[in-house]
Design an enzyme around this catalytic site. Structure first.
Site, PDB file in Angstrom:
ATOM      1  N   GLY A  53      17.859  -0.384   2.566  1.00  0.00           N
ATOM      2  CA  GLY A  53      18.775   0.688   2.721  1.00  0.00           C
ATOM      3  C   GLY A  53      19.997   1.102   1.678  1.00  0.00           C
ATOM      4  N   TRP A  55      19.659   3.360  -0.826  1.00  0.00           N
ATOM      5  CA  TRP A  55      20.253   4.290  -1.301  1.00  0.00           C
ATOM      6  C   TRP A  55      21.188   4.990  -0.018  1.00  0.00           C
ATOM      7  CZ3 TRP A  55      17.110   9.340  -2.742  1.00  0.00           C
ATOM      8  CH2 TRP A  55      16.331   8.947  -4.490  1.00  0.00           C
ATOM      9  N   ASP A  73      13.682   5.331   9.185  1.00  0.00           N
ATOM     10  CA  ASP A  73      12.845   4.467   8.492  1.00  0.00           C
ATOM     11  C   ASP A  73      11.835   3.882   9.932  1.00  0.00           C
ATOM     12  OD1 ASP A  73      12.113   3.847   5.797  1.00  0.00           O
ATOM     13  OD2 ASP A  73      11.183   2.116   7.678  1.00  0.00           O
ATOM     14  N   ASP A  92       9.254   7.302  13.782  1.00  0.00           N
ATOM     15  CA  ASP A  92       8.144   8.301  12.912  1.00  0.00           C
ATOM     16  C   ASP A  92       8.742   9.260  12.523  1.00  0.00           C
ATOM     17  OD1 ASP A  92       6.223   8.843  11.577  1.00  0.00           O
ATOM     18  OD2 ASP A  92       4.098   8.142  12.872  1.00  0.00           O
ATOM     19  N   ASP A 114      13.490   8.459  -0.615  1.00  0.00           N
ATOM     20  CA  ASP A 114      12.499   7.231  -1.782  1.00  0.00           C
ATOM     21  C   ASP A 114      11.627   7.089  -0.829  1.00  0.00           C
ATOM     22  OD1 ASP A 114      12.642   6.520  -4.076  1.00  0.00           O
ATOM     23  OD2 ASP A 114      13.628   4.844  -3.477  1.00  0.00           O
ATOM     24  N   LYS A 154      10.846  11.164  -3.744  1.00  0.00           N
ATOM     25  CA  LYS A 154       9.811  10.397  -5.134  1.00  0.00           C
ATOM     26  C   LYS A 154       8.885  10.558  -4.917  1.00  0.00           C
ATOM     27  CE  LYS A 154       9.694   6.185  -3.776  1.00  0.00           C
ATOM     28  NZ  LYS A 154       9.715   4.029  -4.628  1.00  0.00           N
TER      29      LYS A 154
END
Length: 198
Positions: A53, A55, A73, A92, A114, A154
């Site tokens: 958490g 970000w 997430d 998911d 990320d 990322k």
């Protein structure tokens, strides 16, 4: 055997802890925002692969209680990550019902991701898995972003970065790679930035 820098807290890890962030990754997003101007007050932001958490926390603090942050997430956020304008969806990202729930809170001004795959130590396998996550994030950006919206994801280097940037240039006015200073020296992660969704 030489110590790996992952084994002990570095400057960024200590700084994150002192400033109330769950992880050092926050400074990567901070630098990206400073360079590309990604976050603005009253934005609606989607944070993919958000746990623990950092970000999400940075987004909430940057917008000072305005706008909305939708985080998703498989794992829960750290218990200290909270805000009246935070919506957390646990599940998911590949499942249609999760995508539909995320879409119901959109459209978004900014999509960030990320997320990293569970690493095996085999760079070829890890890079391929990272590339799969990037393609998923690009898909989310494509269908969830408002016109003019921005995107950050990322990627592990050598994950066919140029092909992914080419794909992003069809969606965004500009797309480029960027490696923040806060990335560990031995890390082969970098970020792809898309600005101005067409």
């Amino acid at each position: 055997m030489a110590n790996n820098s992952y084994e002990k807290p570095d400057y960024w890890s200590r700084k994150a802890f002192s400033e109330g962030y769950p992880a050092r990754s926050v400074y990567k997003l901070k630098e990206i925002d400073e360079k590309f101007g990604m976050i603005k007050k009253n934005y609606s932001v989607l944070d993919l692969g958000a746990a623990p958490g950092s970000w999400t926390t940075f987004l909430l603090r940057s917008m000072e209680g305005s706008g909305k942050v939708v985080s998703c997430d498989l794992n829960p956020l750290s218990k200290d990550v909270k805000g009246e304008n935070l919506v957390f969806i646990q599940g998911d990202l590949m499942q249609k019902e999760i995508l539909d729930e995320i879409r119901s809170h959109g459209p978004y001004d900014l999509v960030v991701c990320d997320a990293a795959p569970k690493t095996t130590g085999n760079r070829v396998v890890d890079t391929a898995r990272s590339q799969g996550l990037v393609k998923m994030a690009i898909y989310y950006a494509q269908i969830m972003l408002k016109t003019g919206g921005n995107f950050c994801v990322k990627i592990f280097q050598n994950g066919d970065q140029q092909a992914l940037l080419k794909m992003m240039r069809e969606i965004f006015t500009s797309a480029k790679g960027f490696k923040p200073v806060a990335c560990r020296n031995e890390s082969f992660e970098t970020y792809l930035i898309g600005c101005g969704k067409k």
